[in-house]
Write an enzyme that holds these catalytic residues in place. Sequence first.
Site, PDB file in Angstrom:
ATOM      1  N   ARG A  38      65.253   6.195  42.933  1.00 28.87           N
ATOM      2  CA  ARG A  38      64.935   6.993  43.304  1.00 28.87           C
ATOM      3  C   ARG A  38      65.814   9.148  42.647  1.00 28.87           C
ATOM      4  O   ARG A  38      64.662  10.053  42.786  1.00 28.87           O
ATOM      5  CB  ARG A  38      64.567   7.731  44.855  1.00 28.87           C
ATOM      6  N   TYR A  65      42.418  22.614  37.199  1.00 34.22           N
ATOM      7  CA  TYR A  65      41.694  20.862  37.108  1.00 34.22           C
ATOM      8  C   TYR A  65      42.250  20.625  38.687  1.00 34.22           C
ATOM      9  O   TYR A  65      42.787  21.443  39.719  1.00 34.22           O
ATOM     10  CB  TYR A  65      43.803  19.969  37.081  1.00 34.22           C
ATOM     11  N   ASP A  76      50.632  24.093  33.672  1.00 35.54           N
ATOM     12  CA  ASP A  76      49.543  22.913  33.001  1.00 35.54           C
ATOM     13  C   ASP A  76      49.138  22.909  31.869  1.00 35.54           C
ATOM     14  O   ASP A  76      48.682  23.131  30.730  1.00 35.54           O
ATOM     15  CB  ASP A  76      48.595  22.598  34.209  1.00 35.54           C
ATOM     16  N   LYS A 100      47.299  11.733  30.741  1.00 38.81           N
ATOM     17  CA  LYS A 100      46.384  12.001  30.301  1.00 38.81           C
ATOM     18  C   LYS A 100      47.360  11.663  28.788  1.00 38.81           C
ATOM     19  O   LYS A 100      46.877  10.032  28.371  1.00 38.81           O
ATOM     20  CB  LYS A 100      45.904  12.964  30.374  1.00 38.81           C
TER      21      LYS A 100
HETATM   22  C1  LIG Z   1      44.339  14.438  35.549  1.00 40.47           C
HETATM   23  C2  LIG Z   1      44.964  15.965  35.594  1.00 40.47           C
HETATM   24  C3  LIG Z   1      46.141  16.298  36.365  1.00 40.47           C
HETATM   25  C4  LIG Z   1      46.674  15.678  37.589  1.00 40.47           C
HETATM   26  O1  LIG Z   1      47.483  13.808  37.596  1.00 40.47           O
HETATM   27  P1  LIG Z   1      47.465  12.989  38.026  1.00 40.47           P
HETATM   28  O2  LIG Z   1      48.312  11.822  36.998  1.00 40.47           O
HETATM   29  O3  LIG Z   1      46.301  11.812  37.845  1.00 40.47           O
HETATM   30  O4  LIG Z   1      47.786  12.854  39.150  1.00 40.47           O
HETATM   31  C5  LIG Z   1      46.291  17.540  36.456  1.00 40.47           C
HETATM   32  N1  LIG Z   1      46.473  18.368  35.637  1.00 40.47           N
HETATM   33  C6  LIG Z   1      45.672  17.946  34.521  1.00 40.47           C
HETATM   34  C7  LIG Z   1      44.421  18.911  33.316  1.00 40.47           C
HETATM   35  C8  LIG Z   1      44.858  16.727  34.343  1.00 40.47           C
HETATM   36  O5  LIG Z   1      44.092  16.080  33.344  1.00 40.47           O
END
Ligand SMILES: *Cc1c(COP(=O)(O)O)cnc(C)c1O
Length: 393
Positions: free
Chosen positions: A57, A110, A182, A206
């Site tokens: 962890r 998001y 992000d 992603k």
């Molecule tokens: C999918 C996504 C997230 C969240 O990610 P998870 O892995 O599904 O928790 C955050 N920001 C963006 C731009 C995303 O496309």
Amino acid sequence: MTRHHPQTRAVHPSVVAPEGSRPLGVPIYQGHLFAFDDAGDLAAAFDGPDRAFMYSRMSNPTVRSFELAVTELEGGAGALATASGMGAINAVLTALLRSGDHVIAQSSLYGGTYALLRDLADRWGVELTHISGDDPAEVREALRPNTRLLYLETVANPTTHVTDLPAFAGAVRGTGVLTVVDNTFAPLLCRPIEHGVDVVVHSATKFIGGHGDILGGVAVFADPAVHRRVWDHAIELGSTADPFAAWLAVRGLATLPLRMARQSATALDLARRLAAHPSVARVHYPGLIDHPQHELARHLLPDGSGGVLAFELAGGREAGRVFSEAVRLVSLGPSLGNVATLAMHPASTSHRQMDAASLAAAGIGEGTVRLSVGLEHPDDLWADIEQALEKAG
Ligand SMILES: *Cc1c(COP(=O)(O)O)cnc(C)c1O
């Protein structure tokens, strides 16, 4: 030495460590526990994210390989890998904020991030101001003495709005406000820390993972002290990445440059073909000359605008539904960044409860389709999209 009983030996197998050679690929350290020969070394392991491995962890060799690789790619001072993108975003926001603090955030975010910020405002007493993200002057106007964070996205979903990171980070420089970006849509294409950003977050689910087989996230920090604050909190939160997911993520990084280049090139090709099609009213892709931030994208994303584009069907909501049902090679699905191309029509799926006005407020049209472009041959993708466009009319 006394020979132990079989049941004792069964739980203490020899662990082979290579000698004279080294594994070329990153090994999976799936175990959560590391044993020490020296009590002082064990005590020192509690001291920080870069100390001896002790309990997964806190840190794990496979997870750290992923963290070091992303630190390198983003040009940061350290990284924290998490169980999902939301895990990274939540760890960063809740580590760096307390009740009474003020956050300035882009309004097109998001969905999960938008909901988290709302929750922090409604239940935890965090003050929140949304800005359009078009003009850094908005930040200067919104700044308060208690402002702690500016939260942005490199490329927003599904409008593909590009944020002028150098200008926005510049707008809070010297104020003590940390900029969080992000960068899920543009790994490698954009390195926000080079533009003065303090923290970069990714959903590794992603593009970084890329193959649709993991959930993962990572936060990268320009300042080791901020890394330490978030790491301390993440241990309490338990948002840690699993070694196997981190292993797939680090393996994904090997082909990320090739995938980003190819997915960007195919997305631009499809964006141009869509723009010329009579059933399509408008295409949103930063690589197109008529995109509102095209000039900015040329500077911020010089090697390609990424694999996600959106287009508006002239026939509105019904056309979007028909198009979604007509695609065959393109899969219908909510994610993005996958090696396989994915389409999503928000007005008939994720946002089906919304009328045209509330959709418009979220930057979505009734006929908006989002396309996350994969690695298929562009002509095969176009053939599928074109036949679906014919049906959508
Ligand atoms: C999918 C996504 C997230 C969240 O990610 P998870 O892995 O599904 O928790 C955050 N920001 C963006 C731009 C995303 O496309």
